[in-house]
Design an enzyme around this catalytic site. Structure first.
Site, short mmCIF file in Angstrom:
data_model
loop_
_atom_site.label_atom_id
_atom_site.label_comp_id
_atom_site.label_asym_id
_atom_site.label_seq_id
_atom_site.Cartn_x
_atom_site.Cartn_y
_atom_site.Cartn_z
N LYS A 22 0.84 -1.20 0.00
CA LYS A 22 0.00 0.00 0.00
C LYS A 22 0.87 1.24 0.00
O LYS A 22 2.06 1.22 0.33
CB LYS A 22 -0.94 0.01 1.21
CG LYS A 22 -0.26 0.04 2.58
CD LYS A 22 0.18 1.43 3.05
CE LYS A 22 0.85 1.40 4.43
NZ LYS A 22 1.49 2.69 4.78
N ASP A 52 -1.79 -2.06 10.69
CA ASP A 52 -2.07 -2.09 9.25
C ASP A 52 -2.68 -3.41 8.78
O ASP A 52 -3.14 -3.50 7.64
CB ASP A 52 -0.78 -1.84 8.46
CG ASP A 52 -0.38 -0.37 8.44
OD1 ASP A 52 -1.23 0.48 8.75
OD2 ASP A 52 0.79 -0.09 8.11
N ALA A 106 9.72 -0.11 4.77
CA ALA A 106 9.65 0.93 3.75
C ALA A 106 8.39 1.78 3.79
O ALA A 106 8.21 2.66 2.97
CB ALA A 106 9.76 0.28 2.37
N MET A 147 5.29 0.54 3.38
CA MET A 147 4.33 -0.02 2.42
C MET A 147 3.56 -1.22 2.98
O MET A 147 2.90 -1.93 2.22
CB MET A 147 5.05 -0.40 1.13
CG MET A 147 5.61 0.78 0.36
SD MET A 147 6.17 0.31 -1.30
CE MET A 147 4.59 -0.11 -2.08
#
Length: 293
Positions: free
Chosen positions: A11, A137, A98, A100
């Site tokens: 994401k 997340d 990172a 993501m």
């Protein structure tokens, strides 16, 4: 079914605002999350021998109880008293550490996979409720798509999908600790808060430029100061025609949104040839909804 194979998608954060720090130390956020077509490959196989075995293509990743995929499998196997073992293979493509959700999406895939392999009958909502115990997340990585995230990241509201575009992703050769970034975030008057509500409205209207003009990430005030290559990558993308460029999550990955594929490809080649970024990908949004209903 003895084996299941899945794509665990990464994401980016189209917008990331931190509203306040709570008394318990957690931060309340308002974010627009967007799944992208960059994914890890996760496969799970039943084994007669009890236990959880993890393999990955990256030698520096843990393959024991410190891996979120291991924790996800153990959570469900303990809860449901599963006596069989599983072999989990993770082929990593999403950059590590990172911003993501590379680890979270692998954990989400394992929750889904164990649920299917052993016919546990858990709904999407039930998987998300368990996923938040693994990481903020993880529920989003089960839901996927374009989503408004609030609270500490656990309050998720699907919004209208990001219009089709090309997303250039570039990770500089540094890693960032999310814990460090939040600990050093100063929510003072110098912080520029992104217009999350305006971004939701632009998405509703299918207005790509309305989205990109509102992109912002308050965590850049920590990460980008420590790692100036982040701003350099953003400026390279803008110079090459990106409608907007932003750091994703706590960083250090930067993404740029292009409405012209050729401009995106040109920017990709420039970044590949330079020293600012080690991993560079040109992808598109991924707006298929969750693994299952």
């Amino acid at each position: 079914m003895n084996t299941i194979q899945m794509k665990a998608f990464g994401k980016v954060n189209l917008g990331l605002d931190v509203v306040r720090r709570r008394a318990d130390g957690y931060h309340e956020v308002r974010m627009i999350m967007q799944t992208v077509q960059l994914f890890d490959k996760v496969s799970i196989e039943k084994r007669s021998k009890a236990g959880i075995r993890i393999k990955t293509n990256l030698p520096f990743l843990p393959v024991n109880a410190n891996n979120i995929a291991y924790k996800a499998a153990k959570m469900l196997m303990d809860e449901f008293g599963i006596q069989a073992g599983v072999a989990i293979d993770i082929e990593k493509h999403i950059p590590v550490a990172a911003g993501m959700a590379g680890g979270s999406t692998d954990g989400a895939a394992v929750l889904y996979g164990i649920n299917r392999l052993f016919n546990l009958g858990l709904s999407k909502r039930q998987l998300m409720e368990r996923g938040v115990k693994l990481g903020a997340d993880v529920p989003y990585c089960i839901l996927r798509g374009t989503v408004l995230s609030e609270g500490i990241g656990e309050i998720l509201t699907p919004v209208k999908a990001l219009p089709d575009c090309h997303i250039l992703i570039a990770k500089p050769p540094v890693s960032v600790s999310t814990k460090y970034v939040y600990e050093h975030l100063k929510l003072d008057d110098s912080i520029r808060h992104p217009d999350i509500d305006g971004m939701v409205a632009a998405l509703k209207n299918g207005d790509l430029s309305g989205v990109t003009s509102r992109m912002g990430n308050v965590l850049e005030s920590v990460t980008a100061v420590k790692h100036p290559e982040i701003e350099a990558i953003k400026q390279t993308m803008i110079r090459e025609g990106a409608l907007g460029a932003l750091m994703s999550g706590s960083g250090p990955t930067v993404f740029g949104i292009f409405d012209d594929k050729e401009k995106g490809k040109q920017a990709r080649e420039i970044l590949k040839q330079g020293t600012l970024a080690r991993q560079v990908y040109l992808v598109r949004p991924y707006n298929i909804r969750p693994y299952h209903k």
